[in-house]
Design a protein around this motif. Sequence first.
Motif, mmCIF file in Angstrom:
data_model
loop_
_atom_site.group_PDB
_atom_site.id
_atom_site.type_symbol
_atom_site.label_atom_id
_atom_site.label_comp_id
_atom_site.label_asym_id
_atom_site.label_seq_id
_atom_site.Cartn_x
_atom_site.Cartn_y
_atom_site.Cartn_z
ATOM 1 N N LEU A 1 0.828 -1.210 0.000
ATOM 2 C CA LEU A 1 0.000 0.000 0.000
ATOM 3 C C LEU A 1 0.864 1.263 0.000
ATOM 4 O O LEU A 1 0.564 2.227 -0.686
ATOM 5 C CB LEU A 1 -0.965 -0.006 1.198
ATOM 6 C CG LEU A 1 -2.113 -1.009 1.118
ATOM 7 C CD1 LEU A 1 -2.863 -1.069 2.444
ATOM 8 C CD2 LEU A 1 -3.061 -0.634 -0.008
ATOM 9 N N GLU A 2 1.950 1.230 0.783
ATOM 10 C CA GLU A 2 2.858 2.386 0.822
ATOM 11 C C GLU A 2 3.512 2.624 -0.533
ATOM 12 O O GLU A 2 3.666 3.767 -0.978
ATOM 13 C CB GLU A 2 3.939 2.188 1.886
ATOM 14 C CG GLU A 2 3.442 2.327 3.295
ATOM 15 C CD GLU A 2 4.509 2.017 4.347
ATOM 16 O OE1 GLU A 2 5.719 1.908 3.977
ATOM 17 O OE2 GLU A 2 4.153 1.889 5.516
ATOM 18 N N THR B 1 2.389 1.770 -3.543
ATOM 19 C CA THR B 1 1.476 2.066 -4.646
ATOM 20 C C THR B 1 0.668 3.355 -4.452
ATOM 21 O O THR B 1 -0.115 3.702 -5.316
ATOM 22 C CB THR B 1 0.522 0.891 -4.890
ATOM 23 O OG1 THR B 1 -0.172 0.585 -3.682
ATOM 24 C CG2 THR B 1 1.276 -0.329 -5.378
ATOM 25 N N LYS B 2 0.846 4.040 -3.327
ATOM 26 C CA LYS B 2 0.100 5.298 -3.107
ATOM 27 C C LYS B 2 0.738 6.430 -3.864
ATOM 28 O O LYS B 2 1.885 6.542 -4.070
ATOM 29 C CB LYS B 2 0.039 5.623 -1.621
ATOM 30 C CG LYS B 2 -1.055 4.862 -0.942
ATOM 31 C CD LYS B 2 -1.255 5.359 0.460
ATOM 32 C CE LYS B 2 -2.388 4.597 1.095
ATOM 33 N NZ LYS B 2 -2.616 4.963 2.448
#
Length: 171
Positions: A167-168, A170-171
């Motif tokens: 998540l980190e 791909t943000k």
Amino acid sequence: MEVKHKYEFTVNGMEITLKDKSHAGIFRQFWAYFMDLDMDKTIKTIESVGIRTSDSEYFVAKNGSKKKNILVKEGYWIYTHLNPQAMQRTYEKFISGWEVETVLTETQTINTVPEEKTKLKNIYKKSIAMALCRRGHDIEHTMRNRENPKYQVFVFKDTPVLIKDLLELTK
């Protein structure tokens, strides 16, 4: 019916004799006997000893001829295109596996809890996969991308830490 062939074997302490005009007929009787006796154990033994199976009703030879496989259950067949010597080896391999399976079920007293399957996460972008590796995640394996065979898919163990890092990234 003129009987030309017979096959005798011992299973569970019983002498069984199969007779037919062909080796293929005996082969069909052999599998019918065990499927009638215990279908689940038959399938388990087939898989444990490595009997060739198919997901197709027919075997198609290189010359285009078709031979019908023996139906075990829906979507699961046993190959029948064997010569008599290969059938003999199949019988022996299956019967030895059947007897081992019988011994295991008779001596098994401990209830085992099935092991939970490890969940995996596919990563399709190489740069993200390399970034995850730099963060300490190990690649479980790689595989060819089915959509585009010139690319690889990177497979990681699906953990909460992996998801957080993903998540980190791909943000």
